[in-house]
Design an enzyme around this catalytic site. Structure first.
Site, mmCIF file in Angstrom:
data_model
loop_
_atom_site.group_PDB
_atom_site.id
_atom_site.type_symbol
_atom_site.label_atom_id
_atom_site.label_comp_id
_atom_site.label_asym_id
_atom_site.label_seq_id
_atom_site.Cartn_x
_atom_site.Cartn_y
_atom_site.Cartn_z
ATOM 1 N N HIS A 1 -2.012 -5.530 1.629
ATOM 2 C CA HIS A 1 -3.311 -6.192 1.503
ATOM 3 C C HIS A 1 -3.071 -7.554 0.849
ATOM 4 O O HIS A 1 -2.188 -7.679 0.001
ATOM 5 C CB HIS A 1 -4.238 -5.359 0.585
ATOM 6 C CG HIS A 1 -5.448 -6.097 0.129
ATOM 7 N ND1 HIS A 1 -6.608 -6.152 0.872
ATOM 8 C CD2 HIS A 1 -5.676 -6.841 -0.980
ATOM 9 C CE1 HIS A 1 -7.498 -6.890 0.229
ATOM 10 N NE2 HIS A 1 -6.954 -7.326 -0.901
ATOM 11 N N TYR B 1 -12.659 -2.003 -3.162
ATOM 12 C CA TYR B 1 -13.104 -2.143 -1.766
ATOM 13 C C TYR B 1 -14.622 -2.106 -1.636
ATOM 14 O O TYR B 1 -15.137 -1.734 -0.584
ATOM 15 C CB TYR B 1 -12.464 -1.038 -0.926
ATOM 16 C CG TYR B 1 -11.024 -1.327 -0.539
ATOM 17 C CD1 TYR B 1 -10.687 -2.485 0.169
ATOM 18 C CD2 TYR B 1 -9.990 -0.449 -0.858
ATOM 19 C CE1 TYR B 1 -9.382 -2.761 0.533
ATOM 20 C CE2 TYR B 1 -8.673 -0.725 -0.497
ATOM 21 C CZ TYR B 1 -8.374 -1.870 0.204
ATOM 22 O OH TYR B 1 -7.081 -2.162 0.578
ATOM 23 N N LYS C 1 0.827 -1.210 0.000
ATOM 24 C CA LYS C 1 0.000 0.000 0.000
ATOM 25 C C LYS C 1 0.869 1.272 0.000
ATOM 26 O O LYS C 1 2.073 1.227 0.281
ATOM 27 C CB LYS C 1 -0.929 -0.025 1.213
ATOM 28 C CG LYS C 1 -1.934 -1.183 1.191
ATOM 29 C CD LYS C 1 -2.889 -1.055 2.371
ATOM 30 C CE LYS C 1 -3.891 -2.194 2.394
ATOM 31 N NZ LYS C 1 -4.838 -2.056 3.514
ATOM 32 N N ASN D 1 -1.843 0.005 7.026
ATOM 33 C CA ASN D 1 -1.344 -1.290 7.505
ATOM 34 C C ASN D 1 -0.443 -1.993 6.479
ATOM 35 O O ASN D 1 -0.329 -3.212 6.474
ATOM 36 C CB ASN D 1 -2.512 -2.178 7.960
ATOM 37 C CG ASN D 1 -3.481 -2.507 6.851
ATOM 38 O OD1 ASN D 1 -3.328 -2.044 5.724
ATOM 39 N ND2 ASN D 1 -4.480 -3.314 7.152
ATOM 40 N N GLU E 1 -10.006 -9.276 -7.543
ATOM 41 C CA GLU E 1 -8.988 -8.246 -7.275
ATOM 42 C C GLU E 1 -7.860 -8.289 -8.316
ATOM 43 O O GLU E 1 -7.342 -7.245 -8.713
ATOM 44 C CB GLU E 1 -8.428 -8.426 -5.860
ATOM 45 C CG GLU E 1 -9.476 -8.117 -4.795
ATOM 46 C CD GLU E 1 -9.005 -8.437 -3.376
ATOM 47 O OE1 GLU E 1 -7.848 -8.892 -3.198
ATOM 48 O OE2 GLU E 1 -9.802 -8.223 -2.440
HETATM 49 P P1 CMP Z 1 -7.267 -4.571 3.772
HETATM 50 O O1 CMP Z 1 -6.743 -5.931 3.997
HETATM 51 O O2 CMP Z 1 -6.716 -3.794 2.637
HETATM 52 O O3 CMP Z 1 -8.859 -4.676 3.600
HETATM 53 C C1 CMP Z 1 -9.738 -3.648 3.936
HETATM 54 C C2 CMP Z 1 -9.060 -2.547 4.658
HETATM 55 O O4 CMP Z 1 -9.903 -1.686 5.385
HETATM 56 C C3 CMP Z 1 -8.142 -3.111 5.721
HETATM 57 O O5 CMP Z 1 -7.034 -3.717 5.122
HETATM 58 C C4 CMP Z 1 -7.839 -1.915 6.572
HETATM 59 O O6 CMP Z 1 -6.746 -1.151 6.079
HETATM 60 C C5 CMP Z 1 -9.116 -1.109 6.406
HETATM 61 N N1 CMP Z 1 -9.879 -1.139 7.654
HETATM 62 C C6 CMP Z 1 -10.487 -2.192 8.214
HETATM 63 N N2 CMP Z 1 -11.082 -1.833 9.362
HETATM 64 C C7 CMP Z 1 -10.843 -0.500 9.528
HETATM 65 C C8 CMP Z 1 -11.180 0.449 10.520
HETATM 66 N N3 CMP Z 1 -11.901 0.106 11.583
HETATM 67 N N4 CMP Z 1 -10.745 1.716 10.343
HETATM 68 C C9 CMP Z 1 -10.017 2.065 9.270
HETATM 69 N N5 CMP Z 1 -9.667 1.196 8.279
HETATM 70 C C10 CMP Z 1 -10.066 -0.075 8.419
#
Ligand code: CMP
Length: 134
Positions: free
Chosen positions: A115, A49, A10, A112, A126
């Site tokens: 993904h 998403y 990311k 984070n 995806e």
């Molecule tokens: P990802 O695996 O990319 O899939 C969906 C994303 O939504 C997840 O990683 C997080 O980065 C984001 N996400 C999930 N829960 C939250 C939350 N409570 N607040 C902000 N971002 C979130």
């Protein structure tokens, strides 16, 4: 069973300049079939998403994922969806196990670092969005 999955680095991890370190971790255990740097348009991000469209974090997530380039890796192997998610770690880096990518490089639940597709069906969808339909 041979599967494919999308692993995506990311924008936060690209900005931190840890792309090489993350690819080294992935390459150690997995077969990389294709790789590309891509900046999502808003339309692509909303589609990618779409399962989270009704969540309160959706708008922030779309803004973040379109804030800079990402790097996508197409991975192939036995049970690769589940195995890659083990390497990735919990969504919230604070809960991720030591040694996982999110433990090492994630900053927050939104930023984070990476993904990975959560099922073979999500992977198919995806991969088509990221790399284009085959
Ligand atoms: P990802 O695996 O990319 O899939 C969906 C994303 O939504 C997840 O990683 C997080 O980065 C984001 N996400 C999930 N829960 C939250 C939350 N409570 N607040 C902000 N971002 C979130």
């Amino acid at each position: 069973m041979q599967e494919r999955t999308l692993f995506m680095i990311k924008p936060d991890a690209v900005r931190k300049k840890v792309v090489g370190k993350i690819i080294t971790m992935v390459e150690h255990d997995f077969h990389i079939v294709d790789m590309k740097m891509k900046r999502f348009s808003r339309e692509e991000a909303e589609k990618f998403y779409e399962v989270h469209r009704e969540k309160e974090f959706f708008e922030g997530l779309v803004e973040f994922i379109t804030s800079g380039p990402t790097v996508g890796l197409l991975l192939e192997g036995d049970n690769v969806v589940e195995r890659v998610r083990k390497l990735v770690g919990s969504t919230d880096p604070k809960e991720a196990k030591p040694g996982t990518v999110r433990f090492l490089y994630g900053s927050s639940i939104r930023e984070n670092a990476v993904h990975a597709s959560d099922s073979p069906a999500s992977a198919k969808r995806e991969i088509a969005i990221f790399f284009g339909a085959p």
